[in-house]
Design a protein around this motif. Structure first.
Motif, PDB file in Angstrom:
ATOM      1  N   ALA B 142       1.871  -6.534   1.558  1.00  0.00           N
ATOM      2  CA  ALA B 142       0.693  -6.329   2.409  1.00  0.00           C
ATOM      3  C   ALA B 142       0.176  -4.895   2.261  1.00  0.00           C
ATOM      4  CB  ALA B 142       1.048  -6.632   3.873  1.00  0.00           C
ATOM      5  N   GLN B 143       1.086  -3.927   2.269  1.00  0.00           N
ATOM      6  CA  GLN B 143       0.668  -2.529   2.143  1.00  0.00           C
ATOM      7  C   GLN B 143       0.062  -2.263   0.769  1.00  0.00           C
ATOM      8  OE1 GLN B 143       4.199  -0.306   3.044  1.00  0.00           O
ATOM      9  NE2 GLN B 143       3.888  -0.412   5.256  1.00  0.00           N
ATOM     10  N   THR B 144       0.677  -2.830  -0.266  1.00  0.00           N
ATOM     11  CA  THR B 144       0.146  -2.637  -1.620  1.00  0.00           C
ATOM     12  C   THR B 144      -1.272  -3.203  -1.714  1.00  0.00           C
ATOM     13  OG1 THR B 144       2.377  -2.800  -2.495  1.00  0.00           O
ATOM     14  CG2 THR B 144       0.593  -3.037  -4.080  1.00  0.00           C
ATOM     15  N   PHE B 145      -1.469  -4.379  -1.097  1.00  0.00           N
ATOM     16  CA  PHE B 145      -2.774  -5.045  -1.103  1.00  0.00           C
ATOM     17  C   PHE B 145      -3.856  -4.145  -0.494  1.00  0.00           C
ATOM     18  CE2 PHE B 145      -5.929  -7.658   1.130  1.00  0.00           C
ATOM     19  CZ  PHE B 145      -6.374  -8.476   0.104  1.00  0.00           C
ATOM     20  N   VAL B 146      -3.578  -3.546   0.657  1.00  0.00           N
ATOM     21  CA  VAL B 146      -4.632  -2.758   1.314  1.00  0.00           C
ATOM     22  C   VAL B 146      -4.766  -1.357   0.727  1.00  0.00           C
ATOM     23  CG1 VAL B 146      -4.516  -4.010   3.497  1.00  0.00           C
ATOM     24  CG2 VAL B 146      -3.101  -1.988   3.154  1.00  0.00           C
ATOM     25  N   ALA B 147      -3.680  -0.828   0.132  1.00  0.00           N
ATOM     26  CA  ALA B 147      -3.712   0.573  -0.309  1.00  0.00           C
ATOM     27  C   ALA B 147      -4.179   0.733  -1.756  1.00  0.00           C
ATOM     28  CB  ALA B 147      -2.329   1.201  -0.150  1.00  0.00           C
ATOM     29  N   MET B 148      -4.072  -0.342  -2.545  1.00  0.00           N
ATOM     30  CA  MET B 148      -4.382  -0.252  -3.978  1.00  0.00           C
ATOM     31  C   MET B 148      -5.749   0.373  -4.286  1.00  0.00           C
ATOM     32  SD  MET B 148      -3.074  -1.472  -7.020  1.00  0.00           S
ATOM     33  CE  MET B 148      -2.366  -3.094  -6.899  1.00  0.00           C
ATOM     34  N   PRO B 149      -6.834  -0.027  -3.579  1.00  0.00           N
ATOM     35  CA  PRO B 149      -8.140   0.537  -3.941  1.00  0.00           C
ATOM     36  C   PRO B 149      -8.170   2.059  -3.875  1.00  0.00           C
ATOM     37  CG  PRO B 149      -8.413  -1.253  -2.376  1.00  0.00           C
ATOM     38  CD  PRO B 149      -6.942  -1.001  -2.475  1.00  0.00           C
ATOM     39  N   PHE B 150      -7.443   2.654  -2.931  1.00  0.00           N
ATOM     40  CA  PHE B 150      -7.457   4.114  -2.816  1.00  0.00           C
ATOM     41  C   PHE B 150      -6.952   4.742  -4.109  1.00  0.00           C
ATOM     42  CE2 PHE B 150      -7.517   2.684   1.512  1.00  0.00           C
ATOM     43  CZ  PHE B 150      -8.349   3.587   2.144  1.00  0.00           C
ATOM     44  N   LEU B 151      -5.882   4.177  -4.646  1.00  0.00           N
ATOM     45  CA  LEU B 151      -5.325   4.719  -5.880  1.00  0.00           C
ATOM     46  C   LEU B 151      -6.272   4.461  -7.056  1.00  0.00           C
ATOM     47  CD1 LEU B 151      -2.406   5.865  -6.996  1.00  0.00           C
ATOM     48  CD2 LEU B 151      -2.781   3.848  -8.380  1.00  0.00           C
ATOM     49  N   VAL B 152      -6.753   3.224  -7.141  1.00  0.00           N
ATOM     50  CA  VAL B 152      -7.584   2.852  -8.296  1.00  0.00           C
ATOM     51  C   VAL B 152      -8.839   3.723  -8.357  1.00  0.00           C
ATOM     52  CG1 VAL B 152      -8.966   1.014  -9.317  1.00  0.00           C
ATOM     53  CG2 VAL B 152      -6.713   0.500  -8.393  1.00  0.00           C
ATOM     54  N   PHE B 153      -9.493   3.920  -7.214  1.00  0.00           N
ATOM     55  CA  PHE B 153     -10.740   4.691  -7.247  1.00  0.00           C
ATOM     56  C   PHE B 153     -10.483   6.171  -7.524  1.00  0.00           C
ATOM     57  CE2 PHE B 153     -12.630   1.089  -4.669  1.00  0.00           C
ATOM     58  CZ  PHE B 153     -13.309   0.576  -5.760  1.00  0.00           C
ATOM     59  N   ALA B 154      -9.385   6.718  -6.991  1.00  0.00           N
ATOM     60  CA  ALA B 154      -9.074   8.127  -7.260  1.00  0.00           C
ATOM     61  C   ALA B 154      -8.807   8.332  -8.753  1.00  0.00           C
ATOM     62  CB  ALA B 154      -7.873   8.582  -6.435  1.00  0.00           C
ATOM     63  N   VAL B 155      -8.023   7.430  -9.348  1.00  0.00           N
ATOM     64  CA  VAL B 155      -7.682   7.575 -10.767  1.00  0.00           C
ATOM     65  C   VAL B 155      -8.907   7.299 -11.632  1.00  0.00           C
ATOM     66  CG1 VAL B 155      -6.231   6.724 -12.643  1.00  0.00           C
ATOM     67  CG2 VAL B 155      -5.263   7.026 -10.363  1.00  0.00           C
ATOM     68  N   GLU B 156      -9.706   6.311 -11.240  1.00  0.00           N
ATOM     69  CA  GLU B 156     -10.907   6.004 -12.024  1.00  0.00           C
ATOM     70  C   GLU B 156     -11.854   7.204 -12.049  1.00  0.00           C
ATOM     71  OE1 GLU B 156     -13.891   3.678 -10.362  1.00  0.00           O
ATOM     72  OE2 GLU B 156     -14.930   3.447 -12.269  1.00  0.00           O
ATOM     73  N   GLY B 157     -12.007   7.857 -10.892  1.00  0.00           N
ATOM     74  CA  GLY B 157     -12.860   9.041 -10.833  1.00  0.00           C
ATOM     75  C   GLY B 157     -12.350  10.133 -11.764  1.00  0.00           C
ATOM     76  N   ALA B 158     -11.029  10.337 -11.762  1.00  0.00           N
ATOM     77  CA  ALA B 158     -10.440  11.360 -12.631  1.00  0.00           C
ATOM     78  C   ALA B 158     -10.646  10.993 -14.096  1.00  0.00           C
ATOM     79  CB  ALA B 158      -8.951  11.517 -12.321  1.00  0.00           C
ATOM     80  N   LEU B 159     -10.517   9.709 -14.415  1.00  0.00           N
ATOM     81  CA  LEU B 159     -10.699   9.269 -15.800  1.00  0.00           C
ATOM     82  C   LEU B 159     -12.119   9.520 -16.278  1.00  0.00           C
ATOM     83  CD1 LEU B 159      -8.784   5.880 -15.822  1.00  0.00           C
ATOM     84  CD2 LEU B 159      -8.311   7.829 -17.297  1.00  0.00           C
ATOM     85  N   ARG B 160     -13.074   9.261 -15.380  1.00  0.00           N
ATOM     86  CA  ARG B 160     -14.467   9.479 -15.776  1.00  0.00           C
ATOM     87  C   ARG B 160     -14.758  10.955 -15.977  1.00  0.00           C
ATOM     88  NH1 ARG B 160     -18.391   5.329 -14.456  1.00  0.00           N
ATOM     89  NH2 ARG B 160     -17.262   3.440 -13.923  1.00  0.00           N
ATOM     90  N   GLY B 161     -14.055  11.815 -15.216  1.00  0.00           N
ATOM     91  CA  GLY B 161     -14.292  13.245 -15.338  1.00  0.00           C
ATOM     92  C   GLY B 161     -13.582  13.876 -16.523  1.00  0.00           C
ATOM     93  N   ALA B 162     -12.549  13.186 -17.052  1.00  0.00           N
ATOM     94  CA  ALA B 162     -11.743  13.796 -18.119  1.00  0.00           C
ATOM     95  C   ALA B 162     -12.452  13.676 -19.461  1.00  0.00           C
ATOM     96  CB  ALA B 162     -10.378  13.122 -18.183  1.00  0.00           C
ATOM     97  N   ASP B 163     -12.144  14.603 -20.370  1.00  0.00           N
ATOM     98  CA  ASP B 163     -12.707  14.545 -21.719  1.00  0.00           C
ATOM     99  C   ASP B 163     -11.893  13.545 -22.538  1.00  0.00           C
ATOM    100  OD1 ASP B 163     -13.724  14.860 -24.213  1.00  0.00           O
ATOM    101  OD2 ASP B 163     -13.576  17.044 -24.251  1.00  0.00           O
ATOM    102  N   ARG B 164     -12.453  12.333 -22.671  1.00  0.00           N
ATOM    103  CA  ARG B 164     -11.688  11.257 -23.306  1.00  0.00           C
ATOM    104  C   ARG B 164     -11.572  11.461 -24.809  1.00  0.00           C
ATOM    105  NH1 ARG B 164     -11.782   6.880 -19.957  1.00  0.00           N
ATOM    106  NH2 ARG B 164     -10.051   6.119 -21.192  1.00  0.00           N
ATOM    107  N   ARG B 165     -12.299  12.407 -25.379  1.00  0.00           N
ATOM    108  CA  ARG B 165     -12.256  12.555 -26.827  1.00  0.00           C
ATOM    109  C   ARG B 165     -10.891  13.045 -27.296  1.00  0.00           C
ATOM    110  NH1 ARG B 165     -16.259  16.455 -28.584  1.00  0.00           N
ATOM    111  NH2 ARG B 165     -15.379  17.509 -26.790  1.00  0.00           N
ATOM    112  N   VAL B 166     -10.123  13.706 -26.391  1.00  0.00           N
ATOM    113  CA  VAL B 166      -8.782  14.128 -26.825  1.00  0.00           C
ATOM    114  C   VAL B 166      -7.933  12.903 -27.153  1.00  0.00           C
ATOM    115  CG1 VAL B 166      -8.743  16.354 -25.655  1.00  0.00           C
ATOM    116  CG2 VAL B 166      -7.923  14.324 -24.468  1.00  0.00           C
TER     117      VAL B 166
END
Lengths: 229, 268
Positions: B142-166
């Protein structure tokens, strides 16, 4: 190495002889970097081939091609030290930490990086970062080397000195080398052969001297003049 | 534009911002003011309190771990979905967002219908001898279900900000896609992962609705701090406030840790 790319909008054929660096020159937007990324495997080649020795590379993934790349802004790994950047290729091929470190030492020494081994990329000057990028590419023991505008990210004042060092290092590399640039000084100092790419097509090829003697297009005429200024 | 005219809207904005802050902070101050301070030490070391706190911390840590393992790859896929067709891209984003906007009780009910003893998957699990509802495992799910979006969106934001060319540079050095992910992508977005994990843990700690629906309220098994606090509020308000206070302190402590401290060593 022989590269044939017949894809629209950039189609080009390059013959690169080992020990004879080839400069791919042209104005911005000519498709130079596209060709480079196609050779490295970052972009697909739909129609064409890349022969390296007796290997055909077109169907291979980038990591299987054994082509070293020095990127325009070097793209060092920001979270790894200089030593770990240089050791990266060996680590990925399965070397343990210690053997990779040991194998990296001669490269650090050769590129005058021994004192910088523990530093992170953001602590390096442009010239130092370029040496790390080159050492990192060569330490992975590639069979061919690509350089994308190797001087563009450097301060103008240090370019001549760094370029001379780079020329020395390129002479030591036995495999085929392609240098993408739009700088006449790079061509004159680094390359044996030149291929001019304009709007996706080859407009002239030959040595730098032959280009200077008989420029085939207004762009080539301007390019060779710039060198003589 | 004159300075006087510019300062006008700014004052209104300050006033509204102060109101918003008051709405967020005053209720919490209320807890502090009504806390039964003289009885607090005894209430805090009561076995029920410690049991609920221990269970909350344990399940919070495990579900944060689950969110990391499952959520980071999902964030990578989400960040790369930019090039997809519109419909699958929006469906994916909606699916990740749903737990954020869904009432947690509905989430708990959905989990029960899926994994309950007669649920769509649950009946097969039951044949294998696995029963999830009303267990500590159910709390974690139950906790994983409700908490997952917080992690996914934080990491997704970081991924978009990172220089993926490396990542291209790593591939040219012989790294397979999984090696690139492990040695380059994950370290590059480490600050986003840390921030996401903190938010995730805080959300898991506060989880109530999905937990009580899917996992129930068995002391020591599924009765986490928020549930214990709610149950106590029906009978013993002081006990309830004490539990709420513990929850408040832990949450604030966790969120205060959410600073620049996880910047990668490269900048330190």
């Amino acid at each position: 190495m022989r590269i044939e790319r017949a894809d629209f909008p950039t189609s080009v054929t390059l013959d690169v002889r080992a020990g004879q660096p080839l400069a791919l020159v042209g104005p911005n937007g000519a498709g130079k970097t596209t060709v480079l990324h196609a050779i490295a495997g970052h972009l697909p080649i739909m129609i064409g081939s890349i022969q390296l020795g007796d290997r055909e590379l077109v169907e291979l993934a980038p990591e299987a091609r054994r082509i070293g790349v020095v990127f325009q802004d070097f793209l060092l790994f920001p979270h790894l030290t200089v030593a770990d950047n240089v050791a990266y290729g060996l680590r990925m091929c399965g070397s343990g930490r210690k053997p990779a470190r040991a194998a990296t030492l001669p490269w650090l020494e050769r590129f005058d990086l021994s004192d910088l081994a523990g530093r992170y990329p953001h602590e390096l000057s442009g010239g130092q970062a370029q040496r790390v990028a080159l050492a990192r590419a060569l330490a992975a023991e590639p069979e061919a080397l690509l350089l994308d505008e190797p001087m563009a990210a450097l301060d103008v004042e240090i370019r001549d000195e760094v370029r001379a060092q780079l020329a020395d290092h390129l002479r030591d590399f036995a495999g085929p080398t392609v240098i993408v640039t739009h700088s006449a000084a790079d061509v004159a100092a680094l390359a044996a052969d030149v291929v001019v790419l304009e709007r996706g097509a080859v407009t002239q090829r030959g040595t730098w001297e032959s280009l200077r003697a008989a420029p085939a297009t207004p762009y080539v005429a301007r390019l060779v003049e710039r060198r003589e200024e | 534009m004159t300075p006087a005219r510019r300062s006008g809207p700014a004052v209104i904005i300050w006033v509204i911002a102060a109101l918003a802050l008051a709405l967020l902070v005053l209720p919490l101050l209320g807890i502090l003011l009504s806390a039964p301070w003289p009885h607090l030490p005894a209430l805090l070391v009561a076995p029920e309190t410690l049991q609920a706190l221990g269970l909350s911390l344990l399940t919070g840590v495990i579900s944060t771990f689950c969110c990391l393992v499952l959520g980071i790859p999902l964030a990578v896929v989400l960040a790369r979905s930019v090039g997809w067709a519109v419909v699958p891209r929006r469906l994916l984003r909606a699916a990740v967002t749903v737990p954020l906007v869904l009432p947690p009780v509905v989430g708990g009910l959905a989990l029960l219908l899926l994994l309950g003893r007669n649920g769509i998957l649950g009946k097969y699990l039951a044949q294998l001898g696995i029963t999830l509802p009303f267990t500590t495992g159910a709390v974690v799910i139950a906790q994983t279900f409700v908490a997952m979006p917080f992690l996914v969106f934080a990491v997704e934001g970081a991924l978009r900000g990172a220089d993926r060319r490396v990542e291209l540079a790593a591939a040219s050095l012989g790294a397979t896609p999984f090696q690139v992910f492990r040695t380059i992508t994950v370290p590059l977005v480490a600050p986003g992962i840390a921030a996401g994990a903190v938010l995730c843990f805080a959300r898991a700690l506060g989880e109530f609705g999905a937990t009580i629906t899917f996992a129930g309220s068995y002391p020591g098994v599924t009765r986490t701090l928020p549930i214990a606090s709610y149950l106590a509020s029906q009978t013993d308000l002081n006990q309830s406030i004490a539990l709420a206070l513990v929850l408040l302190v832990v949450s604030v402590a966790v969120l205060l840790g959410l600073r620049d401290r996880w910047l990668p060593g490269v900048r330190g």
